[in-house]
Design a protein around this motif. Structure first.
Motif, mmCIF file in Angstrom:
data_model
loop_
_atom_site.group_PDB
_atom_site.id
_atom_site.type_symbol
_atom_site.label_atom_id
_atom_site.label_comp_id
_atom_site.label_asym_id
_atom_site.label_seq_id
_atom_site.Cartn_x
_atom_site.Cartn_y
_atom_site.Cartn_z
ATOM 1 N N LEU A 16 52.028 27.818 -40.335
ATOM 2 C CA LEU A 16 51.890 27.886 -38.678
ATOM 3 C C LEU A 16 50.773 26.749 -38.230
ATOM 4 O O LEU A 16 51.282 26.138 -37.010
ATOM 5 N N LEU A 17 49.794 26.517 -38.918
ATOM 6 C CA LEU A 17 48.952 25.451 -38.657
ATOM 7 C C LEU A 17 49.701 24.125 -38.661
ATOM 8 O O LEU A 17 49.446 23.243 -37.688
ATOM 9 N N ASN A 18 50.398 23.803 -39.620
ATOM 10 C CA ASN A 18 51.063 22.580 -39.584
ATOM 11 C C ASN A 18 52.072 22.373 -38.490
ATOM 12 O O ASN A 18 52.287 21.417 -38.026
ATOM 13 N N ILE A 19 52.738 23.703 -38.111
ATOM 14 C CA ILE A 19 53.725 23.472 -36.758
ATOM 15 C C ILE A 19 52.899 23.209 -35.616
ATOM 16 O O ILE A 19 53.386 22.418 -34.832
ATOM 17 N N ASN A 20 51.916 23.952 -35.555
ATOM 18 C CA ASN A 20 51.151 23.934 -34.207
ATOM 19 C C ASN A 20 50.651 22.438 -34.006
ATOM 20 O O ASN A 20 50.506 21.838 -32.997
ATOM 21 N N GLY A 21 50.243 21.656 -35.162
ATOM 22 C CA GLY A 21 49.522 20.294 -35.210
ATOM 23 C C GLY A 21 50.839 19.582 -34.774
ATOM 24 O O GLY A 21 50.677 18.451 -34.119
ATOM 25 N N LYS A 22 52.219 19.762 -35.114
ATOM 26 C CA LYS A 22 53.127 18.742 -34.486
ATOM 27 C C LYS A 22 53.454 18.984 -33.055
ATOM 28 O O LYS A 22 54.159 18.085 -32.522
ATOM 29 N N LEU A 23 53.117 19.971 -32.621
ATOM 30 C CA LEU A 23 53.390 20.357 -31.046
ATOM 31 C C LEU A 23 52.694 19.367 -30.170
ATOM 32 O O LEU A 23 51.173 19.012 -30.488
ATOM 33 N N LYS A 24 53.307 18.825 -29.060
ATOM 34 C CA LYS A 24 52.519 18.210 -28.128
ATOM 35 C C LYS A 24 51.607 18.931 -27.424
ATOM 36 O O LYS A 24 52.015 20.098 -26.842
ATOM 37 N N PRO A 25 50.167 18.500 -27.114
ATOM 38 C CA PRO A 25 49.450 19.459 -26.283
ATOM 39 C C PRO A 25 50.101 19.542 -25.011
ATOM 40 O O PRO A 25 50.416 18.623 -24.372
ATOM 41 N N ARG A 26 49.643 20.363 -24.248
ATOM 42 C CA ARG A 26 50.017 21.095 -22.881
ATOM 43 C C ARG A 26 49.045 20.572 -22.163
ATOM 44 O O ARG A 26 47.943 20.627 -22.226
ATOM 45 N N ASP A 27 49.587 20.015 -20.770
ATOM 46 C CA ASP A 27 48.558 19.639 -19.803
ATOM 47 C C ASP A 27 48.693 20.521 -18.726
ATOM 48 O O ASP A 27 49.433 20.648 -17.911
ATOM 49 N N GLU A 31 50.692 20.941 -15.072
ATOM 50 C CA GLU A 31 51.727 21.947 -14.971
ATOM 51 C C GLU A 31 51.422 23.059 -13.723
ATOM 52 O O GLU A 31 52.303 23.155 -12.982
ATOM 53 N N ALA A 32 50.149 23.143 -13.627
ATOM 54 C CA ALA A 32 49.824 24.190 -12.305
ATOM 55 C C ALA A 32 49.871 23.401 -11.012
ATOM 56 O O ALA A 32 50.531 23.623 -10.005
ATOM 57 N N LEU A 33 49.700 21.870 -11.252
ATOM 58 C CA LEU A 33 49.887 20.990 -9.789
ATOM 59 C C LEU A 33 51.456 21.065 -9.487
ATOM 60 O O LEU A 33 51.606 21.102 -8.257
ATOM 61 N N GLU A 34 52.028 20.896 -10.555
ATOM 62 C CA GLU A 34 53.436 20.636 -10.352
ATOM 63 C C GLU A 34 54.008 21.998 -9.732
ATOM 64 O O GLU A 34 55.130 22.053 -8.796
ATOM 65 N N ARG A 35 53.711 23.176 -10.428
ATOM 66 C CA ARG A 35 54.197 24.366 -9.767
ATOM 67 C C ARG A 35 54.012 24.584 -8.471
ATOM 68 O O ARG A 35 54.417 25.092 -7.546
ATOM 69 N N ASP A 36 52.565 24.413 -7.938
ATOM 70 C CA ASP A 36 52.133 24.717 -6.748
ATOM 71 C C ASP A 36 52.818 23.510 -5.585
ATOM 72 O O ASP A 36 53.087 24.071 -4.538
ATOM 73 N N ARG A 37 53.117 22.515 -6.039
ATOM 74 C CA ARG A 37 53.837 21.526 -5.267
ATOM 75 C C ARG A 37 55.197 22.088 -5.052
ATOM 76 O O ARG A 37 55.622 21.924 -3.690
ATOM 77 N N LYS A 38 55.786 22.601 -6.123
ATOM 78 C CA LYS A 38 57.350 22.759 -5.736
ATOM 79 C C LYS A 38 57.211 24.157 -4.816
ATOM 80 O O LYS A 38 58.088 24.289 -3.921
ATOM 81 N N ALA A 39 56.185 25.104 -5.000
ATOM 82 C CA ALA A 39 56.010 26.312 -4.223
ATOM 83 C C ALA A 39 55.878 25.813 -2.639
ATOM 84 O O ALA A 39 56.418 26.372 -1.750
ATOM 85 N N ARG A 40 54.919 24.905 -2.528
ATOM 86 C CA ARG A 40 54.575 24.497 -1.227
ATOM 87 C C ARG A 40 55.931 23.940 -0.301
ATOM 88 O O ARG A 40 56.191 24.190 0.732
ATOM 89 N N GLU A 41 56.550 23.132 -1.235
ATOM 90 C CA GLU A 41 57.711 22.517 -0.644
ATOM 91 C C GLU A 41 58.744 23.641 -0.446
ATOM 92 O O GLU A 41 59.485 23.577 0.666
#
Length: 59
Positions: A16-27, A31-41
């Protein structure tokens, strides 16, 4: 038997640690800014539609 279980758990943790190391880190901030922008639009679009509908009712 207990030793086998502990060894298997360690192997699973390593996998599991090996798999987690291969995942790209989330920003999370981006993501929150994009979600807020879509909700505002969406809110602005609904307001424009309601305004357009009320203008048509008056005419």
């Amino acid at each position: 038997m207990l030793v086998i279980i502990v060894i298997l758990q360690l192997v699973m943790i390593a996998i599991l640690l090996n798999i987690n190391g291969k995942l790209k880190p989330r920003d999370y901030i981006a993501e929150a800014l994009e979600r807020d922008r879509k909700a505002r639009e969406e809110r602005e679009r609904k307001q424009r539609l309601e305004q357009f509908a009320s203008e048509n009712e008056l005419q």
